[in-house]
Design an enzyme around this catalytic site. Sequence first.
Site, short mmCIF file in Angstrom:
data_model
loop_
_atom_site.label_atom_id
_atom_site.label_comp_id
_atom_site.label_asym_id
_atom_site.label_seq_id
_atom_site.Cartn_x
_atom_site.Cartn_y
_atom_site.Cartn_z
NE ARG A 177 -28.44 64.31 71.97
CZ ARG A 177 -27.17 64.03 72.33
NH1 ARG A 177 -26.91 64.62 73.67
NH2 ARG A 177 -26.02 63.41 71.81
CE LYS B 275 -23.76 65.30 69.06
NZ LYS B 275 -22.72 65.95 69.41
CD GLU C 50 -22.42 72.06 76.12
OE1 GLU C 50 -22.57 70.93 76.21
OE2 GLU C 50 -22.87 72.52 74.98
N1 PMP Z 1 -21.73 68.95 74.66
C1 PMP Z 1 -21.27 69.15 73.34
C2 PMP Z 1 -21.20 70.35 73.01
C3 PMP Z 1 -21.44 67.83 72.75
O1 PMP Z 1 -21.01 68.16 71.35
C4 PMP Z 1 -21.50 66.71 73.18
C5 PMP Z 1 -21.37 65.31 72.32
N2 PMP Z 1 -20.32 65.22 71.91
C6 PMP Z 1 -21.80 66.65 74.61
C7 PMP Z 1 -21.85 67.81 75.23
C8 PMP Z 1 -22.09 65.15 75.43
O2 PMP Z 1 -23.06 64.66 74.94
P1 PMP Z 1 -23.45 63.14 74.82
O3 PMP Z 1 -22.97 62.45 76.29
O4 PMP Z 1 -24.53 62.83 74.42
O5 PMP Z 1 -22.12 62.66 73.75
#
Ligand code: PMP
Length: 288
Positions: free
Chosen positions: A50, A149, A182
């Site tokens: 990622r 990200k 989200e």
């Molecule tokens: N959404 C956002 C905006 C995030 O920053 C994150 C990670 N902190 C997630 C969802 C969750 O992703 P992951 O399970 O890969 O940590």
Amino acid sequence: MKIYLDGKLVPEKSAKISVFDHGLLYGDGVFEGIRSYNGRVFMLKEHVDRLFRSAQAIALKIPLTREQVCRAVVRTCRANGTLNGYIRLVVTRGVGTLGLNPYLCSKPSVIIIAATIQLYPKKLYQDGLSIVTVGTIRNHTESVNPAIKSLNYLNNILAKIEAINAGCMEAVMLNPQGFVAEATGDNIFVVRGDRLVTPPPSAGTLEGITRNVVMDLARKAGLRVSEEMLTRYDLYTADEVFLTGTAAEVIGVVNIDRRTIGTGRPGDVTRRLAGLFHAFAPQNGMPI
Ligand code: PMP
């Protein structure tokens, strides 16, 4: 603590980057938050994949191969004895001029911090979270796509400020079309009967690693899992709502916008999936 900085493990005090780094000046860079459980770096390959996709999307060339990044993460954990921790992996655009032009930044910096983890308080896992939908909308997918990200989290920080000011620890962000995207640092799921639904990446969500693991575990446990656009109606009328993320793992949501969700306690499906996740995570990952 020893910090990995451009190939070297340096003491925390001397782990410094330039004030001309575009990571600082413009939030120009990408990152990952990763967990280690029981001496293994959880889903390291997926996180590094990622990271490379995020970098590719912003035309940033990471000066290491995927394998070298994985090795550097493991090396940093080893140097710090981080067997159960939280790892921050950052790639900044590097030193440039005060102008925006990223092509004038010749050398991206790679930073790895192997730290401890700040989970939500234990009681919140038992009792569930109260969250609010906020006015700050998730980035448009043709703006800084939420799939990236990036180091520029200001939009999420604005949403977090709204949540905290409303007395909550998390916010639900809607996308520009009004669909649920989200939370500020977590993905969101709705449970209705034996169905688990979460927004697709096209709704403006980060494709969370925890999200994907939980979807797999749920399918294996016989639940129906789908990615669909959700509205606040779907949240308010759900049997259960929960969040997933690297730091949060799986946490139930029992109140949204001061409305009680389901029974007002983390539900059976949420608790079952949290249990499956806790059994899965320490068994899977790259050994430190
Ligand atoms: N959404 C956002 C905006 C995030 O920053 C994150 C990670 N902190 C997630 C969802 C969750 O992703 P992951 O399970 O890969 O940590």
